[in-house]
Design a protein around this motif. Sequence first.
Motif, mmCIF file in Angstrom:
data_model
loop_
_atom_site.group_PDB
_atom_site.id
_atom_site.type_symbol
_atom_site.label_atom_id
_atom_site.label_comp_id
_atom_site.label_asym_id
_atom_site.label_seq_id
_atom_site.Cartn_x
_atom_site.Cartn_y
_atom_site.Cartn_z
ATOM 1 N N CYS A 1 85.685 -1.352 64.309
ATOM 2 C CA CYS A 1 84.546 -1.577 63.422
ATOM 3 C C CYS A 1 84.133 -3.049 63.433
ATOM 4 C CB CYS A 1 84.884 -1.136 61.999
ATOM 5 S SG CYS A 1 83.531 -1.420 60.839
ATOM 6 N N CYS B 1 80.831 3.086 58.679
ATOM 7 C CA CYS B 1 82.295 3.104 58.677
ATOM 8 C C CYS B 1 82.830 3.720 57.377
ATOM 9 C CB CYS B 1 82.808 1.682 58.827
ATOM 10 S SG CYS B 1 84.606 1.568 58.870
ATOM 11 N N GLY C 1 80.554 -0.305 56.757
ATOM 12 C CA GLY C 1 80.136 -1.299 57.744
ATOM 13 C C GLY C 1 79.505 -0.667 58.973
ATOM 14 N N HIS D 1 85.475 -5.122 59.630
ATOM 15 C CA HIS D 1 86.841 -5.549 59.308
ATOM 16 C C HIS D 1 87.844 -5.152 60.381
ATOM 17 C CE1 HIS D 1 84.805 -4.666 55.338
ATOM 18 N NE2 HIS D 1 85.016 -5.964 55.267
ATOM 19 N N HIS E 1 85.508 3.017 55.930
ATOM 20 C CA HIS E 1 86.254 2.043 55.133
ATOM 21 C C HIS E 1 85.374 1.435 54.056
ATOM 22 C CE1 HIS E 1 87.748 -2.255 54.599
ATOM 23 N NE2 HIS E 1 88.543 -1.489 53.880
HETATM 24 S S1 FES Z 1 83.724 -1.462 56.997
HETATM 25 FE FE1 FES Z 1 84.631 -0.819 58.843
HETATM 26 S S2 FES Z 1 86.595 -1.680 58.799
HETATM 27 FE FE2 FES Z 1 85.714 -2.253 56.920
#
Ligand code: FES
Length: 128
Positions: free
Chosen positions: A86, A51, A56, A89, A53
């Motif tokens: 995801c 991910c 993840g 989170h 972000h």
């Molecule tokens: S790691 Fe994917 S939303 Fe935070």
Amino acid sequence: MHVLEADESGRVAVCRADELADGERLLFRVGRRRFGLFRYDGRFFALNGVCPHAAGALCEGPLTGTALPTDEFTYDYGKDGQVLRCAWHGFEFDITTGRSLVDPKLRARTFPVRVEDGAVVVELRPRK
Ligand code: FES
């Protein structure tokens, strides 16, 4: 998770096209890199398994839809099966583009996919 190898040009045959029904996914690894192959509306899409972000497990999250833009006091649900949430989170990404639903500048890496002689082949160079 399938563990696969890419050829010298970075292409990997992931599965036969008829092995993956609409709405299904297949998770695979090539070396230490993780990916997800999705079939949606008859087409195949490959996303990086990490991910954007916070690194993840993006491709292990649920496939869902989202509220569509509508007039005031009207609520329509759509894109069912096109939105990947995801597993860490809950950030949501469109599997056809890799783009975040809330921040289009945030994007999961996507990879070109072709069906060749019945095999689904992913090119592991990111789409530009
Ligand atoms: S790691 Fe994917 S939303 Fe935070």
